[in-house]
Design a protein around this motif. Structure first.
Motif, PDB file in Angstrom:
ATOM      1  N   GLU A  44      42.415  46.556  34.782  1.00 23.16           N
ATOM      2  CA  GLU A  44      41.522  46.094  35.860  1.00 23.16           C
ATOM      3  C   GLU A  44      40.371  45.278  35.281  1.00 23.16           C
ATOM      4  O   GLU A  44      40.012  44.207  35.825  1.00 23.16           O
ATOM      5  CB  GLU A  44      40.978  47.302  36.626  1.00 23.16           C
ATOM      6  N   GLY A  77      41.475  41.886  34.246  1.00 27.75           N
ATOM      7  CA  GLY A  77      41.658  41.044  35.440  1.00 27.75           C
ATOM      8  C   GLY A  77      40.336  40.504  35.940  1.00 27.75           C
ATOM      9  O   GLY A  77      40.242  39.334  36.361  1.00 27.75           O
ATOM     10  N   GLN A  86      39.358  36.628  36.267  1.00 26.28           N
ATOM     11  CA  GLN A  86      38.893  36.051  37.523  1.00 26.28           C
ATOM     12  C   GLN A  86      37.534  35.384  37.343  1.00 26.28           C
ATOM     13  O   GLN A  86      37.278  34.286  37.865  1.00 26.28           O
ATOM     14  CB  GLN A  86      38.818  37.137  38.599  1.00 26.28           C
ATOM     15  N   ARG A 140      46.856  33.678  46.765  1.00 20.93           N
ATOM     16  CA  ARG A 140      47.442  34.863  47.410  1.00 20.93           C
ATOM     17  C   ARG A 140      46.670  36.130  47.071  1.00 20.93           C
ATOM     18  O   ARG A 140      46.504  37.017  47.924  1.00 20.93           O
ATOM     19  CB  ARG A 140      48.910  35.004  47.002  1.00 20.93           C
ATOM     20  N   THR A 141      46.181  36.220  45.833  1.00 18.81           N
ATOM     21  CA  THR A 141      45.432  37.428  45.447  1.00 18.81           C
ATOM     22  C   THR A 141      44.218  37.620  46.340  1.00 18.81           C
ATOM     23  O   THR A 141      43.933  38.732  46.807  1.00 18.81           O
ATOM     24  CB  THR A 141      44.987  37.328  43.980  1.00 18.81           C
ATOM     25  N   SER A 142      43.502  36.533  46.605  1.00 21.58           N
ATOM     26  CA  SER A 142      42.313  36.628  47.467  1.00 21.58           C
ATOM     27  C   SER A 142      42.685  37.046  48.875  1.00 21.58           C
ATOM     28  O   SER A 142      41.991  37.869  49.498  1.00 21.58           O
ATOM     29  CB  SER A 142      41.599  35.279  47.499  1.00 21.58           C
ATOM     30  N   GLN A 186      43.774  40.828  48.879  1.00 27.29           N
ATOM     31  CA  GLN A 186      42.658  41.760  48.694  1.00 27.29           C
ATOM     32  C   GLN A 186      41.916  41.996  49.997  1.00 27.29           C
ATOM     33  O   GLN A 186      41.439  43.113  50.254  1.00 27.29           O
ATOM     34  CB  GLN A 186      41.703  41.216  47.641  1.00 27.29           C
TER      35      GLN A 186
END
Length: 400
Positions: free
Chosen positions: A200, A203, A207, A251-253, A256
């Motif tokens: 985490e 990551g 980011q 896509r991650t945003s 989430q």
């Protein structure tokens, strides 16, 4: 005096030369007066009366408040010595015959020698230069106003520059603090390698690094555009493919925040000739902003469709917080108060400012429709066939 001798010789053939000269003086197209060295008038002509509105004073001209200026007695002493004097332009108050007014007059005084070459009288010629003086005054006023406006723009540019640098400093510190903070935890072994927490933190570092790189790229792109060096290299682009790539990248945003992203493309619009990297940048900036300001569980729609005059339209609609009317003028400018609420200056607004410049460099336009609490729809209208060029931008500061 050679000239006077020649005039006398020529006038010798005239039956009544005195009357002729009197008429010439009386009807001359310039205001004129003859006075002795003490300033007492011997004669004035018609134009003198028209210019000043009244006959000459009975006392000395040198003491008359209408036409006294620049030490006339001192000037006359020079004339009495044989010199012609031009008195600098001055303003006189006129009276009589209508409303009083001020006139600007240029006065020339010349000696009038008698037969023995003694100078006991002078001629005064008054040229009305009011119109020219007023024109010069208007031009000076315009120049001063233009200079003041220029200074105001400079002060505003400096103010915006200071605000821009302050906002950029804040924006840069945010990802840097993230990177430094989590890197220290990993470096000093506060988390076990391979653990979920370690993954985490890595990551978060990744980011933050991407966020920082995006900010720096936006600043560099704006500087490139401001310098008129933005190169556009159009090529055939499949519009749905570019949009799908951007949606996948973000896509991650969306996951989430559990935001649903839908894509609607018109079947009549498949391939356009445009700079693919810059088009991708426009889609990315619009979509990332929409995701940023849309609450959890919301919806974002990316759509494209043909537009008039061989153009096409890109729209990104969100169900976010919307934009207050007082903030609309700030959109597409750096330091854009895109978010409404108690903290309107969230972010630098670089993304929208850059989007506008990229689109306008290709002959397109940008815009937005929004209502507070009902979301926003940002659009860009671009030509379907763009030409390769180096954008020559209209001069502007990097903060607008």
């Amino acid at each position: 005096m050679v000239e006077a001798d020649q005039v006398r010789e020529k006038l010798g053939a005239v039956a009544d030369p005195v009357f002729l000269l009197e008429t010439l003086f009386a009807d001359a197209p310039v205001a004129a007066a003859i006075a002795d060295l003490d300033g007492h008038c011997v004669a004035v002509n018609r134009m003198f009366r028209e210019l000043f509105g009244t006959p000459p004073p009975e006392h000395s001209l040198w003491r008359d408040d209408r036409i006294v200026a620049f030490d006339l007695p001192g000037q006359v002493r020079r004339v009495a010595a044989g010199e012609t004097v031009v008195v600098p332009t001055c303003w006189y108050d006129t009276r009589g015959g209508g409303a009083p007014r001020r006139v600007a007059v240029e006065l020339t005084i010349t000696p009038l020698p008698d037969r023995s070459q003694a100078i006991h009288h002078v001629a005064l010629y008054y040229r009305d230069v009011t119109a020219a003086h007023e024109l010069a005054e208007r031009q000076r006023t315009v120049a001063e106003r233009t200079l003041e406006e220029h200074n105001v723009r400079l002060r505003e540019a400096n103010r915006l520059k200071s605000e821009f640098l302050a906002a950029m400093s804040h924006e840069l510190r945010t990802p840097l603090n993230t990177i430094i903070g989590f890197s220290e935890l990993v470096f000093y072994g506060r988390v076990a390698p391979g653990s979920d927490e370690h993954h985490e933190f890595m990551g978060d570092i990744l980011q933050g690094s991407r966020h920082l790189m995006q900010l720096l790229n936006d600043v560099l792109d704006l500087a490139t555009i401001e310098a008129g060096k933005l190169e556009l290299r159009p090529e055939p682009v499949i519009v749905p493919t570019v949009i799908a790539e951007v949606v996948s990248e973000l896509r991650t945003s969306s996951l989430q925040k559990r935001i649903r992203v839908d894509v609607e493309t018109d079947g009549a619009l498949e391939i356009v000739v445009i700079d693919p990297a810059r088009f991708r940048q426009v889609v990315f900036n619009y979509l990332s902003n929409a995701l940023k300001y849309t609450p959890e569980g919301g919806r974002v729609v990316v759509r494209t469709r043909p537009d008039r005059d061989e153009r096409f339209r890109l729209e990104v609609e969100d169900s976010g917080i919307g934009i207050a009317p007082e903030h609309m003028d700030w959109l597409f400018r750096a330091l854009s108060p895109y978010a409404s609420g108690s903290n309107p200056l969230q972010g630098t607004g670089l993304g929208l400012a850059l989007t506008r410049r990229i689109v306008e460099a290709q002959g397109g336009t940008v815009g937005v429709h929004s209502r507070v609490g009902h979301g926003s729809t940002f659009h860009a209208v671009l030509p379907r066939q763009s030409a390769a060029t180096t954008a020559a931008m209209i001069p502007a500061t990097p903060y607008t």
